[in-house]
Design a protein around this motif. Structure first.
Motif, PDB file in Angstrom:
ATOM      1  N   GLN A  44      46.260  -8.347 -55.562  1.00 31.03           N
ATOM      2  CA  GLN A  44      46.160  -8.499 -57.250  1.00 31.03           C
ATOM      3  C   GLN A  44      46.389  -7.769 -58.162  1.00 31.03           C
ATOM      4  O   GLN A  44      46.755  -7.972 -59.244  1.00 31.03           O
ATOM      5  CB  GLN A  44      44.809  -9.508 -57.265  1.00 31.03           C
ATOM      6  CG  GLN A  44      44.650 -10.810 -56.606  1.00 31.03           C
ATOM      7  CD  GLN A  44      43.223 -11.049 -56.823  1.00 31.03           C
ATOM      8  OE1 GLN A  44      42.255 -10.219 -57.149  1.00 31.03           O
ATOM      9  NE2 GLN A  44      43.119 -12.488 -56.922  1.00 31.03           N
ATOM     10  N   ARG A  45      46.159  -6.585 -57.811  1.00 31.04           N
ATOM     11  CA  ARG A  45      46.308  -5.409 -58.645  1.00 31.04           C
ATOM     12  C   ARG A  45      47.767  -5.018 -58.847  1.00 31.04           C
ATOM     13  O   ARG A  45      48.238  -4.005 -59.777  1.00 31.04           O
ATOM     14  CB  ARG A  45      45.617  -4.081 -57.986  1.00 31.04           C
ATOM     15  CG  ARG A  45      44.288  -4.405 -57.846  1.00 31.04           C
ATOM     16  CD  ARG A  45      43.418  -3.204 -57.238  1.00 31.04           C
ATOM     17  NE  ARG A  45      44.189  -3.079 -55.815  1.00 31.04           N
ATOM     18  CZ  ARG A  45      43.673  -2.164 -54.852  1.00 31.04           C
ATOM     19  NH1 ARG A  45      42.757  -1.299 -55.062  1.00 31.04           N
ATOM     20  NH2 ARG A  45      44.146  -2.386 -53.798  1.00 31.04           N
ATOM     21  N   PHE A  46      48.601  -5.541 -58.266  1.00 30.29           N
ATOM     22  CA  PHE A  46      50.249  -5.109 -58.350  1.00 30.29           C
ATOM     23  C   PHE A  46      51.077  -5.897 -59.356  1.00 30.29           C
ATOM     24  O   PHE A  46      50.189  -7.076 -59.612  1.00 30.29           O
ATOM     25  CB  PHE A  46      51.028  -5.387 -57.093  1.00 30.29           C
ATOM     26  CG  PHE A  46      50.428  -4.428 -55.778  1.00 30.29           C
ATOM     27  CD1 PHE A  46      50.000  -3.349 -56.036  1.00 30.29           C
ATOM     28  CD2 PHE A  46      50.615  -4.898 -54.391  1.00 30.29           C
ATOM     29  CE1 PHE A  46      49.426  -2.526 -54.948  1.00 30.29           C
ATOM     30  CE2 PHE A  46      50.430  -3.981 -53.412  1.00 30.29           C
ATOM     31  CZ  PHE A  46      49.717  -3.075 -53.603  1.00 30.29           C
ATOM     32  N   LYS A  47      51.902  -5.549 -59.818  1.00 26.76           N
ATOM     33  CA  LYS A  47      52.590  -6.285 -60.816  1.00 26.76           C
ATOM     34  C   LYS A  47      53.054  -7.645 -60.524  1.00 26.76           C
ATOM     35  O   LYS A  47      53.449  -7.582 -59.453  1.00 26.76           O
ATOM     36  CB  LYS A  47      53.518  -5.337 -61.720  1.00 26.76           C
ATOM     37  CG  LYS A  47      53.065  -4.235 -62.526  1.00 26.76           C
ATOM     38  CD  LYS A  47      54.173  -3.518 -63.070  1.00 26.76           C
ATOM     39  CE  LYS A  47      53.690  -2.127 -63.652  1.00 26.76           C
ATOM     40  NZ  LYS A  47      55.014  -1.193 -64.276  1.00 26.76           N
ATOM     41  N   ARG A  48      53.409  -8.392 -61.307  1.00 27.87           N
ATOM     42  CA  ARG A  48      54.252  -9.895 -60.879  1.00 27.87           C
ATOM     43  C   ARG A  48      55.285  -9.454 -60.263  1.00 27.87           C
ATOM     44  O   ARG A  48      55.482 -10.227 -59.125  1.00 27.87           O
ATOM     45  CB  ARG A  48      54.340 -10.534 -62.266  1.00 27.87           C
ATOM     46  CG  ARG A  48      55.107 -11.985 -61.888  1.00 27.87           C
ATOM     47  CD  ARG A  48      55.701 -12.438 -63.040  1.00 27.87           C
ATOM     48  NE  ARG A  48      56.882 -11.688 -63.543  1.00 27.87           N
ATOM     49  CZ  ARG A  48      57.397 -11.862 -64.873  1.00 27.87           C
ATOM     50  NH1 ARG A  48      56.923 -12.711 -65.766  1.00 27.87           N
ATOM     51  NH2 ARG A  48      58.377 -11.162 -65.212  1.00 27.87           N
ATOM     52  N   ASP A  49      56.384  -8.854 -60.646  1.00 28.88           N
ATOM     53  CA  ASP A  49      57.474  -8.400 -59.982  1.00 28.88           C
ATOM     54  C   ASP A  49      57.414  -7.309 -59.243  1.00 28.88           C
ATOM     55  O   ASP A  49      58.579  -6.572 -58.575  1.00 28.88           O
ATOM     56  CB  ASP A  49      58.539  -8.425 -60.866  1.00 28.88           C
ATOM     57  CG  ASP A  49      58.811  -9.951 -61.702  1.00 28.88           C
ATOM     58  OD1 ASP A  49      58.230 -10.842 -60.975  1.00 28.88           O
ATOM     59  OD2 ASP A  49      59.344  -9.714 -62.660  1.00 28.88           O
ATOM     60  N   GLY A  50      56.179  -6.772 -58.945  1.00 26.47           N
ATOM     61  CA  GLY A  50      56.150  -5.478 -58.117  1.00 26.47           C
ATOM     62  C   GLY A  50      56.056  -5.563 -56.488  1.00 26.47           C
ATOM     63  O   GLY A  50      56.572  -6.515 -55.983  1.00 26.47           O
ATOM     64  N   ARG A  51      55.295  -4.638 -56.036  1.00 27.76           N
ATOM     65  CA  ARG A  51      55.187  -4.540 -54.470  1.00 27.76           C
ATOM     66  C   ARG A  51      54.400  -6.018 -54.146  1.00 27.76           C
ATOM     67  O   ARG A  51      53.873  -6.567 -54.987  1.00 27.76           O
ATOM     68  CB  ARG A  51      54.250  -3.474 -54.017  1.00 27.76           C
ATOM     69  CG  ARG A  51      55.051  -2.418 -53.867  1.00 27.76           C
ATOM     70  CD  ARG A  51      54.293  -1.285 -53.054  1.00 27.76           C
ATOM     71  NE  ARG A  51      52.843  -1.164 -53.858  1.00 27.76           N
ATOM     72  CZ  ARG A  51      51.844  -0.208 -53.226  1.00 27.76           C
ATOM     73  NH1 ARG A  51      52.246   0.540 -52.239  1.00 27.76           N
ATOM     74  NH2 ARG A  51      50.810  -0.159 -53.902  1.00 27.76           N
TER      75      ARG A  51
ATOM     76  N   ARG B 206      56.997 -14.794 -57.826  1.00 32.84           N
ATOM     77  CA  ARG B 206      57.612 -13.495 -58.039  1.00 32.84           C
ATOM     78  C   ARG B 206      58.887 -13.793 -58.593  1.00 32.84           C
ATOM     79  O   ARG B 206      59.719 -14.513 -57.784  1.00 32.84           O
ATOM     80  CB  ARG B 206      57.721 -12.735 -56.706  1.00 32.84           C
ATOM     81  CG  ARG B 206      58.412 -11.379 -57.201  1.00 32.84           C
ATOM     82  CD  ARG B 206      58.482 -10.409 -55.775  1.00 32.84           C
ATOM     83  NE  ARG B 206      58.456  -9.085 -56.244  1.00 32.84           N
ATOM     84  CZ  ARG B 206      59.978  -8.416 -55.941  1.00 32.84           C
ATOM     85  NH1 ARG B 206      60.836  -9.130 -55.307  1.00 32.84           N
ATOM     86  NH2 ARG B 206      59.832  -7.303 -56.280  1.00 32.84           N
TER      87      ARG B 206
ATOM     88  N   ARG C 249      51.102 -15.904 -54.844  1.00 26.28           N
ATOM     89  CA  ARG C 249      51.595 -16.091 -56.177  1.00 26.28           C
ATOM     90  C   ARG C 249      53.149 -16.035 -56.341  1.00 26.28           C
ATOM     91  O   ARG C 249      53.915 -15.926 -55.316  1.00 26.28           O
ATOM     92  CB  ARG C 249      51.263 -15.140 -57.251  1.00 26.28           C
ATOM     93  CG  ARG C 249      51.611 -13.635 -57.105  1.00 26.28           C
ATOM     94  CD  ARG C 249      50.820 -12.930 -57.997  1.00 26.28           C
ATOM     95  NE  ARG C 249      51.340 -11.413 -57.784  1.00 26.28           N
ATOM     96  CZ  ARG C 249      50.604 -10.522 -58.058  1.00 26.28           C
ATOM     97  NH1 ARG C 249      49.572 -10.714 -58.750  1.00 26.28           N
ATOM     98  NH2 ARG C 249      50.932  -9.122 -57.894  1.00 26.28           N
TER      99      ARG C 249
END
Length: 84
Positions: A25-32, A8, A6
């Protein structure tokens, strides 16, 4: 672990650009994220994507699912490479 390919969001307000990443998929959009696969700059005219197709294909073969936007960017990148 379900992996998604995806965008970022990066940059500053009014000058955003995006990195194409493989992330859980569980991480935030701008996270890890797991790995950077390329970049996309919507404000740049002409060739505004730079995606490593080999890395993307490797992740897809491992079961990663690209988002709709990334899927269209990959198609555009492949078409541009084929015409060169």
């Amino acid at each position: 672990m379900a992996v998604a390919i995806r965008l970022r969001q990066e940059g500053s307000k009014g000058r955003l650009f995006y990195r194409v990443v493989a992330a859980d998929q569980r991480f935030k959009r701008d996270g890890r994220f797991i790995e950077i696969l390329g970049t996309y700059d919507p404000q740049k005219k002409g060739e505004n994507t730079n995606i490593d197709i080999e890395k993307v294909n490797s992740w897809i073969s491992k079961g990663a699912q690209p988002s709709e936007t990334v899927r269209s960017l990959i198609k555009r990148q492949v078409k541009a490479q084929a015409s060169n």
